[in-house]
Scaffold this motif. Structure first.
Motif, mmCIF file in Angstrom:
data_model
loop_
_atom_site.group_PDB
_atom_site.id
_atom_site.type_symbol
_atom_site.label_atom_id
_atom_site.label_comp_id
_atom_site.label_asym_id
_atom_site.label_seq_id
_atom_site.Cartn_x
_atom_site.Cartn_y
_atom_site.Cartn_z
ATOM 1 N N PRO A 458 0.792 -1.230 0.000
ATOM 2 C CA PRO A 458 0.000 0.000 0.000
ATOM 3 C C PRO A 458 0.822 1.276 0.000
ATOM 4 N N HIS A 459 2.111 1.188 0.369
ATOM 5 C CA HIS A 459 2.937 2.391 0.433
ATOM 6 C C HIS A 459 3.896 2.498 -0.748
ATOM 7 N N SER A 460 3.683 1.680 -1.784
ATOM 8 C CA SER A 460 4.555 1.749 -2.955
ATOM 9 C C SER A 460 4.168 2.938 -3.816
ATOM 10 N N ASP A 461 4.909 3.112 -4.902
ATOM 11 C CA ASP A 461 4.622 4.216 -5.820
ATOM 12 C C ASP A 461 3.172 4.179 -6.261
ATOM 13 N N PRO A 462 2.503 5.294 -6.353
ATOM 14 C CA PRO A 462 1.148 5.283 -6.914
ATOM 15 C C PRO A 462 1.209 4.889 -8.389
ATOM 16 N N VAL A 463 0.179 4.166 -8.849
ATOM 17 C CA VAL A 463 0.145 3.751 -10.256
ATOM 18 C C VAL A 463 -1.035 4.396 -10.965
ATOM 19 N N ASP A 464 -1.438 5.538 -10.455
ATOM 20 C CA ASP A 464 -2.586 6.220 -11.054
ATOM 21 C C ASP A 464 -2.245 6.851 -12.398
ATOM 22 N N HIS A 465 -0.940 6.987 -12.670
ATOM 23 C CA HIS A 465 -0.545 7.579 -13.941
ATOM 24 C C HIS A 465 -1.094 6.735 -15.093
ATOM 25 N N LEU A 466 -1.669 7.400 -16.089
ATOM 26 C CA LEU A 466 -2.270 6.787 -17.268
ATOM 27 C C LEU A 466 -3.524 5.979 -16.955
ATOM 28 N N MET A 467 -4.008 5.999 -15.715
ATOM 29 C CA MET A 467 -5.243 5.276 -15.379
ATOM 30 C C MET A 467 -6.451 6.097 -15.823
ATOM 31 N N THR A 468 -7.390 5.414 -16.414
ATOM 32 C CA THR A 468 -8.656 6.039 -16.809
ATOM 33 C C THR A 468 -9.786 5.164 -16.276
ATOM 34 N N PRO A 469 -10.985 5.701 -16.118
ATOM 35 C CA PRO A 469 -12.094 4.875 -15.627
ATOM 36 C C PRO A 469 -12.353 3.703 -16.579
ATOM 37 N N PRO A 470 -12.801 2.579 -16.052
ATOM 38 C CA PRO A 470 -13.093 1.430 -16.923
ATOM 39 C C PRO A 470 -14.229 1.740 -17.880
ATOM 40 N N ALA A 471 -14.203 1.088 -19.026
ATOM 41 C CA ALA A 471 -15.248 1.279 -20.042
ATOM 42 C C ALA A 471 -16.601 0.805 -19.510
ATOM 43 N N ALA A 472 -17.644 1.286 -20.129
ATOM 44 C CA ALA A 472 -18.998 0.877 -19.747
ATOM 45 C C ALA A 472 -19.140 -0.639 -19.890
ATOM 46 N N GLY A 473 -19.768 -1.262 -18.908
ATOM 47 C CA GLY A 473 -19.962 -2.708 -18.939
ATOM 48 C C GLY A 473 -18.871 -3.494 -18.253
ATOM 49 N N VAL A 474 -17.819 -2.799 -17.803
ATOM 50 C CA VAL A 474 -16.714 -3.474 -17.113
ATOM 51 C C VAL A 474 -16.973 -3.433 -15.608
ATOM 52 N N HIS A 475 -16.800 -4.581 -14.970
ATOM 53 C CA HIS A 475 -17.003 -4.669 -13.526
ATOM 54 C C HIS A 475 -15.767 -5.314 -12.901
ATOM 55 N N PRO A 476 -14.722 -4.502 -12.639
ATOM 56 C CA PRO A 476 -13.497 -5.076 -12.065
ATOM 57 C C PRO A 476 -13.770 -5.767 -10.735
ATOM 58 N N GLU A 477 -12.974 -6.774 -10.453
ATOM 59 C CA GLU A 477 -13.096 -7.454 -9.164
ATOM 60 C C GLU A 477 -12.441 -6.610 -8.082
ATOM 61 N N ARG A 478 -12.875 -6.818 -6.834
ATOM 62 C CA ARG A 478 -12.439 -5.944 -5.741
ATOM 63 C C ARG A 478 -11.912 -6.769 -4.572
ATOM 64 N N PRO A 479 -10.706 -7.321 -4.660
ATOM 65 C CA PRO A 479 -10.139 -7.958 -3.476
ATOM 66 C C PRO A 479 -9.983 -6.923 -2.367
ATOM 67 N N THR A 480 -10.212 -7.343 -1.130
ATOM 68 C CA THR A 480 -10.197 -6.384 -0.012
ATOM 69 C C THR A 480 -9.095 -6.652 0.996
ATOM 70 N N THR A 481 -8.424 -7.808 0.893
ATOM 71 C CA THR A 481 -7.351 -8.118 1.836
ATOM 72 C C THR A 481 -6.104 -8.555 1.066
ATOM 73 N N HIS A 482 -4.977 -8.557 1.795
ATOM 74 C CA HIS A 482 -3.731 -9.010 1.190
ATOM 75 C C HIS A 482 -3.870 -10.438 0.686
ATOM 76 N N ALA A 483 -4.518 -11.312 1.491
ATOM 77 C CA ALA A 483 -4.668 -12.717 1.100
ATOM 78 C C ALA A 483 -5.516 -12.845 -0.159
ATOM 79 N N GLU A 484 -6.605 -12.083 -0.245
ATOM 80 C CA GLU A 484 -7.454 -12.132 -1.437
ATOM 81 C C GLU A 484 -6.694 -11.637 -2.663
ATOM 82 N N ALA A 485 -5.891 -10.588 -2.474
ATOM 83 C CA ALA A 485 -5.110 -10.048 -3.583
ATOM 84 C C ALA A 485 -4.111 -11.079 -4.098
ATOM 85 N N MET A 486 -3.404 -11.746 -3.176
ATOM 86 C CA MET A 486 -2.431 -12.760 -3.584
ATOM 87 C C MET A 486 -3.119 -13.929 -4.275
#
Length: 761
Positions: A458-486
């Motif tokens: 969580p304290h690494s470099d931000p990666v917001d550069h070049l990020m844009t909102p997802p296209a219509a119809g896209v539903h990204p998954e939302r892991p909420t913990t370190h274990a879920e992310a891994m």
């Protein structure tokens, strides 16, 4: 009792009664032959009525089957009457027993497990046995069914019935149950005048005609359970073998059919199929070409058989066919035997055209996905549709065996089906729609990876550069913990690499950069360093095509980290110098600080602590000036580590303890793990071994929680040193061994140093 058929019927009845009394299955022809010393053929002819057994053999056989003395006498008398009537009157033809099986396949490769399962099902039936063989088009369902049917035909004295139900026949509609019943009843000797018009009445007459008879029924190429159900008999003496491209779930659940899913051949079985068709010498002469043909045919039996036929007919080398199969756009043309049932594309089309429109549309879009598999969530984003409807379509495709759910929630298709789906999409879907679908699934993976990466560090470099909102119809998954992310990143690892390659090749440069950057932490911690180098290179090329200096600087820095991890120090230095130049031109003090920190790590890995200390101190100055607390904490630990490498251990402790306090305030577990390791090193060299062990054990707790494999192995190596110094060589060797196991699994060069400690070759 007038005929040998009548006598044979009584013998079979004795055999069944004997089995019931013994509590076992009926004696097979082979078993009877072994017990009597007669030939297998003679036994078969006696029990099917083809031959009247001699008096002595009849007596021996009925005693073996448990006949009472009175029964033995009655059967002997009946046998003599049959023989006498034959002498006195012209022989009338026996009842025709149906033998409808098609010709057996010349050889069947790789289906031993399925054959054994079928054998087991019929060993001791207590009810009608129904086996449902399902699989994708061309996987060899009919070949398996017919081959097994021929293998066990001798067990079914009253005949074998076969019908192609034409469930997926391009030439017309599937056969109706009524038409099949008419044919079967005729084969069973029921006069046409006795066959009723009503379907239910026909089915009842069919069941009556089969009652008590040993008959094998093969229902090939069924469309669905509804087509099959009226054709099921009601007696345990019959066995039904059904093949279908559909999974026939209803037949399994409601009619107790035994599912036998048929998958692609193993690599060895595919090689045996080619060898059986072409000869061992020819395949051995061109092993690489044979492997290429197997891969291009996706280990699908139909495709392999067509390919082998092409080689046999042309006489060309295997390499020629392999080249044709590998040429873009040529594969399906090569896999064409000249008619509908011998063309892979056409065979696939019969399953595709039976799909509902939503499932057909999703199947085409799956041809755009890079694979190797896909989840419901990713498929929903690909289609731009809600997950619930997408799941229904995936289920339909799975039941049609156009997809396989090989793990819960993960769907895949073999390469030929993927190529067919891509061809369909290319010829059906407008290019703007195809590009929109590609954008959607790339958005899905990019945004979900971004979320997962933020949880890993969580304290690494931000990666917001070049990020844009997802296209219509896209539903990204939302892991909420370190274990879920891994867990998500681990499951999607091969998909994400394939998606990044596709994005890079198709000109989706912003997606390529974002995905490559967001994967970096996961790939580093899990030891996927060569993947890390590949993704960072792709990200850098994408940033250069975009002409974005910020993206280029970040990509240079991360690519340097990837090169450093695999000891490519000169390449790493070149990228860091380029990154530093870009940050200086942009006036980006934070980027400059992070690059100096990377340079410090690079020089430290090369055994240059004084150079590393210079860059670490420069990082600290820049971080303090920018007020960046996380970078400041990292710099404090780096300065302390460099002092420890120079033998200045009290100074090292002072810097590292400052770093630890700040990192704990920030809840930065990755930074904390590195700092505890530095403290352990300093305490060790001050002779404070007990305190060093405590520090290293805290490092191990954190690295294991973080999934940092290299960090875990690196710390274990030093912990082993400390335990040896404490006078506990047994524990020390155990730590070194665990370190060696991890380094070896990661194929990392640091394994050599640990192997030397263990004095291993």
């Amino acid at each position: 009792m007038r005929t040998s058929d009548d006598l044979a019927g009584l013998l079979r009845a004795l055999r069944r009664r004997h089995a019931r009394h013994q509590g076992d299955g009926e004696l097979t022809y082979r078993e009877l032959a072994a017990r009597t010393g007669w030939s297998h053929t003679a036994i078969a002819e006696y029990l099917t009525g083809k031959t009247l057994p001699p008096t002595d053999r009849l007596d021996a056989l009925v005693r073996l089957l448990g006949a009472t003395p009175a029964e033995q006498g009655a059967l002997a008398t009946a046998r003599d009457r049959i023989e006498e009537s034959r002498r006195r009157a012209p022989r009338t033809p026996d009842r025709l027993v149906p033998r409808q099986l098609p010709a057996d396949v010349a050889s069947l490769a790789g289906r031993d497990d399925e054959l054994a399962l079928l054998d087991k099902l019929v060993a001791a039936p207590t009810a009608v046995v129904v086996a449902a063989i399902s699989g994708t088009a061309g996987v060899g369902k009919t070949a398996l069914a017919v081959h097994w049917a021929h293998r066990v035909a001798h067990q079914f004295d009253d005949g074998q019935l076969y019908v192609n139900l034409r469930g997926f026949d391009p030439r017309g509609q599937a056969l109706s149950a009524a038409k099949v019943l008419h044919g079967f009843l005729d084969a069973l000797g029921v006069p046409a005048a006795r066959v009723p018009a009503d379907l239910d009445a026909q089915a009842a007459l069919y069941r009556s005609a089969l009652a008590g008879k040993r008959v094998l029924i093969v229902l090939d190429n069924a469309r669905d359970a509804e087509q099959v159900r009226p054709l099921l008999p009601g007696t345990s003496t019959t066995v039904v073998l059904v093949t279908s491209r559909n999974q026939l779930t209803s037949l399994v659940s409601l009619d107790c059919a035994h599912p036998i899913p048929l998958g692609l051949l193993s690599r060895d079985a595919a090689s045996r199929l080619l060898t059986n068709r072409l000869g061992a010498e020819r395949v051995a002469a061109e092993p690489e070409a044979a492997e290429a043909i197997i891969a291009a045919c996706a280990r699908l039996p139909l495709a392999l058989s067509i390919a082998a036929a092409r080689v046999q007919q042309s006489g060309f080398p295997l390499g020629t066919l392999a080249t044709e199969l590998g040429t873009a756009g040529r594969r399906f043309g090569v896999l064409d035997a000249g008619d509908a049932v011998g063309e892979v594309r056409a065979v696939f089309s019969w399953s595709y055209t039976a799909l509902a429109p939503p499932a057909a549309g999703l199947f085409r879009l799956l041809g755009l996905h890079p694979g190797p598999d896909i989840t419901v969530a990713a498929a929903a984003s690909l289609a731009g549709l809600p997950a619930e409807g997408t799941h229904r379509s995936l289920t339909e495709l799975t039941r049609a065996n156009l997809l396989a759910e090989y793990r819960p929630g993960r769907f895949t298709a073999h390469d030929l089906l993927r190529a067919y789906a891509a061809e369909l999409s290319d010829g059906t879907d407008p290019e703007p729609d195809r590009r929109a679908a590609t954008t959607r699934f790339l958005d899905h993976y990019t945004h979900t990876t971004h979320t997962a990466d933020a949880l890993l560090r969580p304290h690494s470099d931000p990666v917001d550069h070049l990020m844009t909102p997802p296209a219509a119809g896209v539903h990204p998954e939302r892991p909420t913990t370190h274990a879920e992310a891994m867990a998500w990143l681990t499951a999607e690892h091969p998909v994400l690499l394939a998606a990044l390659r596709q994005a890079a090749g198709a000109g989706f440069d912003a997606h390529t950069w974002r995905l490559g950057r967001a994967l970096d932490t996961f790939l580093d911690r899990q030891g996927h360093w060569h993947d890390r180098v590949e993704t960072c290179k792709a990200a850098l090329l994408a940033a250069e095509r975009l002409g974005d200096p910020v993206a280029q600087a970040v990509a240079h820095r991360f690519l340097a980290g990837a090169h450093t991890a695999v000891n490519r120090y000169a390449a790493a230095l070149g990228h860091l110098e380029r990154a530093l130049d870009l940050y200086l031109r942009a006036g980006d003090a934070e980027g400059e600080a992070r690059t100096h920190q990377n340079l410090a790590s690079l020089w430290d890995r090369q055994g240059e602590p004084r150079k590393a200390l210079e860059h670490s101190k420069r990082t600290l100055v820049l971080a303090e000036a920018a007020g960046h607390r996380r970078a400041q904490a990292d710099a404090l630990n780096a300065v302390g580590w460099c002092h420890a490498q120079l033998g200045e251990h009290p100074a090292a402790l002072a810097y590292c303890e400052q770093a630890l306090a700040l990192l704990q305030q920030l809840d930065d577990r990755a930074g904390e793990a590195a700092t505890w390791d530095s403290l352990g090193f300093a305490h060790h060299h001050l002779g404070q071994y007990g305190r060093a062990v405590e520090c290293y054990e805290r490092t191990l707790e954190l690295t294991r929680d973080l999934g940092d494999l290299w960090g875990e192995a690196d710390t274990l190596s030093r912990l082993g040193d400390t335990r040896h110094a404490l006078g506990d060589p047994t524990s020390g060797r155990a730590d070194w061994q665990r370190a060696l196991d991890i380094f070896t699994a990661l194929n990392h060069p640091d394994a050599a140093a640990v192997r030397a400690k263990l004095q291993l070759p």
